[in-house]
Enzyme design. Structure first.
Site, PDB file in Angstrom:
ATOM      1  CG  HIS A 137      -1.819  -1.147   1.395  1.00 46.09           C
ATOM      2  ND1 HIS A 137      -1.621  -2.124   2.330  1.00 46.09           N
ATOM      3  CD2 HIS A 137      -2.951  -1.491   0.728  1.00 46.09           C
ATOM      4  CE1 HIS A 137      -2.595  -3.031   2.253  1.00 46.09           C
ATOM      5  NE2 HIS A 137      -3.412  -2.670   1.284  1.00 46.09           N
ATOM      6  N   GLY A 194      -2.539  -1.831  -7.304  1.00 42.95           N
ATOM      7  CA  GLY A 194      -1.361  -2.692  -7.320  1.00 42.95           C
ATOM      8  C   GLY A 194      -1.481  -3.819  -8.338  1.00 42.95           C
TER       9      GLY A 194
HETATM   10  P1  AMP Z   1      -6.225  -4.193  -0.437  1.00 45.54           P
HETATM   11  O1  AMP Z   1      -6.115  -3.395   0.814  1.00 45.54           O
HETATM   12  O2  AMP Z   1      -5.663  -5.582  -0.319  1.00 45.54           O
HETATM   13  O3  AMP Z   1      -7.602  -4.149  -1.057  1.00 45.54           O
HETATM   14  O4  AMP Z   1      -5.275  -3.488  -1.494  1.00 45.54           O
HETATM   15  C1  AMP Z   1      -5.404  -2.121  -1.794  1.00 45.54           C
HETATM   16  C2  AMP Z   1      -4.523  -1.801  -2.974  1.00 45.54           C
HETATM   17  O5  AMP Z   1      -3.169  -2.113  -2.648  1.00 45.54           O
HETATM   18  C3  AMP Z   1      -4.880  -2.629  -4.222  1.00 45.54           C
HETATM   19  O6  AMP Z   1      -4.753  -1.793  -5.369  1.00 45.54           O
HETATM   20  C4  AMP Z   1      -3.838  -3.706  -4.201  1.00 45.54           C
HETATM   21  O7  AMP Z   1      -3.549  -4.236  -5.481  1.00 45.54           O
HETATM   22  C5  AMP Z   1      -2.632  -2.952  -3.661  1.00 45.54           C
HETATM   23  N1  AMP Z   1      -1.662  -3.895  -3.114  1.00 45.54           N
HETATM   24  C6  AMP Z   1      -1.896  -4.869  -2.192  1.00 45.54           C
HETATM   25  N2  AMP Z   1      -0.759  -5.584  -1.978  1.00 45.54           N
HETATM   26  C7  AMP Z   1       0.198  -5.048  -2.786  1.00 45.54           C
HETATM   27  C8  AMP Z   1       1.574  -5.345  -3.026  1.00 45.54           C
HETATM   28  N3  AMP Z   1       2.190  -6.325  -2.401  1.00 45.54           N
HETATM   29  N4  AMP Z   1       2.234  -4.561  -3.904  1.00 45.54           N
HETATM   30  C9  AMP Z   1       1.609  -3.555  -4.559  1.00 45.54           C
HETATM   31  N5  AMP Z   1       0.314  -3.225  -4.372  1.00 45.54           N
HETATM   32  C10 AMP Z   1      -0.386  -3.963  -3.502  1.00 45.54           C
END
Ligand code: AMP
Length: 300
Positions: free
Chosen positions: A37, A147
Site C-alpha cells: 500500500h 497494485g
Molecule cells: P487491499 O487493501 O488488499 O484491497 O489493497 C489495496 C490496494 O493495494 C490494491 O490496489 C492492491 O492491489 C494494492 N496492493 C496490495 N498488496 C500489494 C503489493 N504487495 N504490492 C503492490 N500493491 C499492492
C-alpha cells in the site's frame, strides 16, 4: 493529515482543494496496511498535490464463507503509516455510509471478471467495480493507484473506467515483495510460521518461471510446469493450488503453445485456510509497447 468519515465532509474538503487547483490522487484500500500500500500512497504523493487514502472493508466483494468478519484491522497503525507515506486525507467510511439502507444499484463487469479469481469468487468483481465506481464518484480523483498484485482487478477497473467514461487515470504499481519474495498482503497476517514458509513456494514458482522465460523458454506448458513444481513440492508447497494459469495480459484469455505476446502467469492457492494470489508479467522484448499499455504510462 485529515481524517474524514462522512461523504459530505469529504466532498467539502476536496472541493476546497480542487478550487485551489490541487491535483488529487486516490488510493483505495481495505486497511491493515503494508509497504505494498505504501508504494501506492508514495507514488500518489509524488505525482499529486493531495492524496486521499480510503480504508473500507467492502462487504459486497466478499462471498459467503469468506473472511469479511475476520479481515485484519489496525486503524491506529494504519493512520501512522498513511501520515508517514504522505497522505493528505484518510477516508474511513462505515458500511452504512457507502451502502445506506435501500441500496440496490451495482456495476456489473463483463468478461474480464469471469476467468481466474472470477471463477472461484462469484460476484467478487461486481462488488469491487461497484465500490470503486462509488469511491471514484465520491473522491473525483485525477489519478487512482492500484497494485499489480491484484492483476485481474486492475484490468476490470481499467475496463470500467473506459466503458463508463469515468474521468480518472488509473496507474498500476508493481507488486512489492518481502525480501524473500513473498508478495506483501494483509492476508499474510493469517499465516503461521510454518505456513508462511510454504507460502513462499508461490513466489518461488512464479519467479522460477520468470527466470526460465528470460533465459528463452517460450513453451507455455514448460513455464507452467516449472511454476507448478515449486508450488506443489511435497512438504514445501501450498495445500491447494486453486489455479495456475498463463493468460493474455490484456484479455485474460488462456494462452497455449508458445508465448508470443505479453502474458500474465497467475496463481491462487490456499496455504492452510488462507487464500493467497500472486502473478508475474512475462513480456517478449519486442512486445514492450503492449506492456506499456497493460501496465501504466511510465511504469514498464
Ligand atoms: P487491499 O487493501 O488488499 O484491497 O489493497 C489495496 C490496494 O493495494 C490494491 O490496489 C492492491 O492491489 C494494492 N496492493 C496490495 N498488496 C500489494 C503489493 N504487495 N504490492 C503492490 N500493491 C499492492
Amino acid at each position: 493529515m485529515r481524517i474524514v468519515r462522512s461523504i459530505a465532509d469529504l466532498r467539502v474538503l476536496l472541493k476546497t482543494l480542487r478550487a485551489k487547483g490541487k491535483r488529487i490522487g486516490f488510493v483505495p484500500t481495505m486497511g491493515y496496511l503494508h509497504e505494498g500500500h505504501g508504494a501506492l500512497v508514495k507514488q500518489s504523493a509524488a505525482r499529486c498535490d493531495a492524496t486521499v487514502v480510503s480504508i473500507f472493508v467492502n462487504p459486497t466483494q466478499f462471498g459467503q464463507g469468506e473472511d469479511l468478519s475476520k479481515y485484519p484491522r489496525d486503524l491506529e497503525r494504519d493512520q501512522g503509516l498513511c501520515l508517514d507515506w504522505g497522505a493528505t486525507v484518510l477516508f474511513l467510511p462505515d458500511a452504512s455510509e457507502i451502502y445506506p439502507s435501500g441500496f440496490q444499484t451495482f456495476v456489473e463487469p463483463g468478461g474480464l471478471a469471469e476467468p481466474l479469481c472470477g471463477q472461484y469468487r462469484p460476484g467478487h468483481y461486481r462488488g469491487v467495480a461497484t465500490v470503486v465506481a462509488k469511491l471514484f464518484n465520491i473522491v473525483e480523483p485525477d489519478l487512482a493507484f492500484f497494485g499489480q498484485k491484484d492483476f485481474q482487478q486492475t484490468l476490470v477497473v481499467r475496463r470500467m473506467v473506459r466503458d463508463l467514461n469515468l474521468p480518472v487515470d488509473v496507474v498500476v504499481v508493481p507488486t512489492i515483495r518481502e525480501e524473500d519474495g513473498l508478495a506483501m498482503s494483509s492476508r499474510n497476517a493469517y499465516l503461521s510460521e510454518e505456513e508462511r514458509g510454504r507460502a513462499l513456494s508461490i513466489s518461488r514458482g512464479l519467479l522460477a518461471a520468470e527466470v526460465a522465460f528470460h533465459a528463452g523458454e517460450r513453451k507455455v506448458a514448460h513455464l507452467l510446469e516449472i511454476a507448478r513444481a515449486a508450488l506443489t513440492e511435497p512438504m514445501k508447497g501450498v495445500d491447494q493450488l486453486q489455479y495456475l494459469e498463463l493468460v493474455d495480459a490484456q484479455t485474460l484469455d488462456g494462452h497455449q503453445g508458445e508465448v508470443d505476446r505479453t502474458v500474465a502467469l497467475c496463481v491462487a492457492a490456499y496455504v492452510g485456510a488462507t487464500r493467497l494470489i500472486d502473478n508475474v508479467i512475462l513480456a517478449p522484448s519486442h512486445d514492450e509497447a503492449v506492456l506499456n499499455v497493460t501496465l501504466s504510462p511510465g511504469q514498464a
